[in-house]
Design a protein around this motif. Structure first.
Motif, mmCIF file in Angstrom:
data_model
loop_
_atom_site.group_PDB
_atom_site.id
_atom_site.type_symbol
_atom_site.label_atom_id
_atom_site.label_comp_id
_atom_site.label_asym_id
_atom_site.label_seq_id
_atom_site.Cartn_x
_atom_site.Cartn_y
_atom_site.Cartn_z
ATOM 1 N N ASP A 1 34.877 23.152 93.801
ATOM 2 C CA ASP A 1 34.098 23.783 94.871
ATOM 3 C C ASP A 1 34.276 25.296 94.875
ATOM 4 O OD1 ASP A 1 34.567 21.103 97.316
ATOM 5 O OD2 ASP A 1 33.120 21.358 95.690
ATOM 6 N N SER A 2 35.464 25.768 94.523
ATOM 7 C CA SER A 2 35.766 27.197 94.582
ATOM 8 C C SER A 2 34.976 28.013 93.562
ATOM 9 C CB SER A 2 37.266 27.422 94.377
ATOM 10 O OG SER A 2 37.672 26.909 93.122
ATOM 11 N N VAL A 3 34.402 27.374 92.558
ATOM 12 C CA VAL A 3 33.686 28.122 91.522
ATOM 13 C C VAL A 3 32.209 27.738 91.422
ATOM 14 C CG1 VAL A 3 35.837 28.324 90.204
ATOM 15 C CG2 VAL A 3 34.171 26.547 89.599
ATOM 16 N N LYS A 4 31.766 26.810 92.257
ATOM 17 C CA LYS A 4 30.362 26.371 92.198
ATOM 18 C C LYS A 4 29.420 27.550 92.394
ATOM 19 C CE LYS A 4 30.779 21.542 93.654
ATOM 20 N NZ LYS A 4 30.420 21.002 92.336
ATOM 21 N N GLY A 5 28.412 27.596 91.535
ATOM 22 C CA GLY A 5 27.418 28.666 91.618
ATOM 23 C C GLY A 5 27.846 29.954 90.928
ATOM 24 N N ARG A 6 29.099 30.032 90.500
ATOM 25 C CA ARG A 6 29.590 31.247 89.839
ATOM 26 C C ARG A 6 30.015 30.981 88.388
ATOM 27 N NH1 ARG A 6 34.106 33.647 91.520
ATOM 28 N NH2 ARG A 6 35.091 31.734 92.299
ATOM 29 N N PHE A 7 30.625 29.832 88.136
ATOM 30 C CA PHE A 7 31.124 29.496 86.798
ATOM 31 C C PHE A 7 30.245 28.407 86.199
ATOM 32 C CE2 PHE A 7 35.937 30.563 87.434
ATOM 33 C CZ PHE A 7 35.577 31.820 87.911
ATOM 34 N N THR A 8 30.064 28.473 84.887
ATOM 35 C CA THR A 8 29.295 27.451 84.169
ATOM 36 C C THR A 8 30.047 27.031 82.917
ATOM 37 O OG1 THR A 8 27.203 28.425 84.923
ATOM 38 C CG2 THR A 8 27.108 26.908 83.054
ATOM 39 N N ILE A 9 30.298 25.723 82.810
ATOM 40 C CA ILE A 9 30.938 25.193 81.611
ATOM 41 C C ILE A 9 29.860 24.665 80.669
ATOM 42 C CG2 ILE A 9 31.289 22.880 82.602
ATOM 43 C CD1 ILE A 9 33.965 22.772 81.048
ATOM 44 N N SER A 10 30.046 24.883 79.382
ATOM 45 C CA SER A 10 29.116 24.371 78.375
ATOM 46 C C SER A 10 29.893 24.084 77.099
ATOM 47 C CB SER A 10 27.990 25.373 78.100
ATOM 48 O OG SER A 10 28.526 26.589 77.593
ATOM 49 N N ARG A 11 29.244 23.410 76.161
ATOM 50 C CA ARG A 11 29.925 23.108 74.913
ATOM 51 C C ARG A 11 28.932 23.082 73.761
ATOM 52 N NH1 ARG A 11 32.551 17.290 75.664
ATOM 53 N NH2 ARG A 11 32.766 17.297 73.386
ATOM 54 N N LEU B 1 33.084 37.348 82.746
ATOM 55 C CA LEU B 1 33.808 37.096 81.508
ATOM 56 C C LEU B 1 33.332 35.767 80.946
ATOM 57 C CD1 LEU B 1 37.564 37.967 82.233
ATOM 58 C CD2 LEU B 1 36.042 39.159 80.657
ATOM 59 N N ARG B 2 33.438 35.617 79.638
ATOM 60 C CA ARG B 2 33.131 34.352 78.989
ATOM 61 C C ARG B 2 34.336 33.916 78.166
ATOM 62 N NH1 ARG B 2 29.219 32.728 73.991
ATOM 63 N NH2 ARG B 2 28.414 30.745 74.801
ATOM 64 N N LEU B 3 34.877 32.758 78.509
ATOM 65 C CA LEU B 3 35.991 32.189 77.754
ATOM 66 C C LEU B 3 35.454 31.204 76.718
ATOM 67 C CD1 LEU B 3 38.519 31.398 80.647
ATOM 68 C CD2 LEU B 3 38.171 33.536 79.410
ATOM 69 N N SER B 4 36.143 31.156 75.588
ATOM 70 C CA SER B 4 35.808 30.191 74.541
ATOM 71 C C SER B 4 37.063 29.430 74.144
ATOM 72 C CB SER B 4 35.248 30.898 73.301
ATOM 73 O OG SER B 4 34.087 31.616 73.595
ATOM 74 N N THR C 1 28.686 20.974 67.631
ATOM 75 C CA THR C 1 28.712 21.269 66.193
ATOM 76 C C THR C 1 29.837 22.253 65.865
ATOM 77 O OG1 THR C 1 27.119 23.081 66.390
ATOM 78 C CG2 THR C 1 26.243 20.876 66.002
ATOM 79 N N LYS C 2 30.175 23.100 66.828
ATOM 80 C CA LYS C 2 31.263 24.068 66.628
ATOM 81 C C LYS C 2 32.574 23.591 67.239
ATOM 82 C CE LYS C 2 28.224 28.127 66.541
ATOM 83 N NZ LYS C 2 27.903 29.440 67.168
ATOM 84 N N LYS C 3 32.571 22.413 67.875
ATOM 85 C CA LYS C 3 33.764 21.878 68.531
ATOM 86 C C LYS C 3 34.346 22.914 69.499
ATOM 87 C CE LYS C 3 35.057 18.877 64.647
ATOM 88 N NZ LYS C 3 33.988 19.304 63.728
ATOM 89 N N THR C 4 33.464 23.521 70.279
ATOM 90 C CA THR C 4 33.849 24.621 71.152
ATOM 91 C C THR C 4 33.334 24.388 72.565
ATOM 92 O OG1 THR C 4 33.858 26.191 69.299
ATOM 93 C CG2 THR C 4 33.672 27.112 71.508
ATOM 94 N N VAL C 5 34.173 24.733 73.540
ATOM 95 C CA VAL C 5 33.778 24.695 74.941
ATOM 96 C C VAL C 5 33.840 26.121 75.479
ATOM 97 C CG1 VAL C 5 36.130 24.200 75.766
ATOM 98 C CG2 VAL C 5 34.160 23.563 77.169
ATOM 99 N N TYR C 6 32.924 26.438 76.385
ATOM 100 C CA TYR C 6 32.818 27.767 76.957
ATOM 101 C C TYR C 6 32.939 27.698 78.471
ATOM 102 C CZ TYR C 6 30.613 28.477 72.398
ATOM 103 O OH TYR C 6 30.342 28.493 71.051
ATOM 104 N N LEU C 7 33.358 28.815 79.058
ATOM 105 C CA LEU C 7 33.344 28.956 80.508
ATOM 106 C C LEU C 7 32.772 30.335 80.816
ATOM 107 C CD1 LEU C 7 34.088 27.555 83.188
ATOM 108 C CD2 LEU C 7 36.192 28.896 83.173
ATOM 109 N N GLN C 8 31.538 30.347 81.302
ATOM 110 C CA GLN C 8 30.921 31.600 81.729
ATOM 111 C C GLN C 8 31.293 31.828 83.184
ATOM 112 O OE1 GLN C 8 28.996 33.911 79.986
ATOM 113 N NE2 GLN C 8 29.220 35.117 81.870
ATOM 114 N N MET C 9 31.949 32.946 83.444
ATOM 115 C CA MET C 9 32.438 33.246 84.791
ATOM 116 C C MET C 9 31.726 34.500 85.301
ATOM 117 S SD MET C 9 36.514 32.512 84.257
ATOM 118 C CE MET C 9 36.737 33.904 83.156
ATOM 119 N N ASN C 10 30.956 34.326 86.361
ATOM 120 C CA ASN C 10 30.223 35.435 86.982
ATOM 121 C C ASN C 10 30.737 35.656 88.395
ATOM 122 O OD1 ASN C 10 28.547 35.557 84.659
ATOM 123 N ND2 ASN C 10 27.139 34.058 85.539
ATOM 124 N N SER C 11 30.399 36.804 88.958
ATOM 125 C CA SER C 11 30.790 37.139 90.335
ATOM 126 C C SER C 11 32.273 36.884 90.560
ATOM 127 C CB SER C 11 29.956 36.326 91.334
ATOM 128 O OG SER C 11 28.576 36.562 91.144
#
Length: 123
Positions: free
Chosen positions: A61-71, A18-21, A74-84
């Motif tokens: 630690d519980s999400v290392k290697g599976r979740f990635t935060i980015s921002r 899932l990808r949260l925005s 210019t869109k004032k937006t943060v994302y959370l890509q959640m895999n596995s």
């Protein structure tokens, strides 16, 4: 003066993604740290990941290697890509940001939270 609006939650099977925005709006001057927290039923809210204004990240630690935060500043937006995704990732996910915003002609700093978005991992 500042609102954080999350999207992207839902029901997913174990192993899925899932990808949260989270988009910030209002009379914003700048956004400092942005973060994702989560709270499972009967548990305390916990930090999942944080990203600074210049892109430095830190993950639980519980999400290392599976979740990635980015921002996207210019869109004032943060994302959370959640895999596995795992059943234990089931929780309400909250966006958090430290924002400098204009109150009239005065620049003021405050910490803001989104309304939360449900993520359920289940077969």
């Amino acid at each position: 003066q500042v609102q954080l609006v999350e999207s992207g939650g839902g029901l997913v099977q174990p192993g899925g993604s899932l990808r949260l925005s989270c988009a910030a709006s209002g009379s914003i001057g700048s956004i400092n740290d942005m973060a994702w927290y989560r709270q499972a039923p009967g548990k305390q809210r916990e930090l999942v990941a944080v990203i600074t204004s210049n892109g430095r990240t830190s993950d639980a630690d519980s999400v290392k290697g599976r979740f990635t935060i980015s921002r996207d500043n210019t869109k004032k937006t943060v994302y959370l890509q959640m895999n596995s995704l795992k059943p234990e990732d089931t929780a309400v996910y909250y966006c958090n940001a430290v924002v400098e915003y204009w109150r009239g002609r005065v620049l003021t700093s405050g910490e803001y939270w989104g309304q939360g978005t449900q993520v359920t991992v289940s077969s």
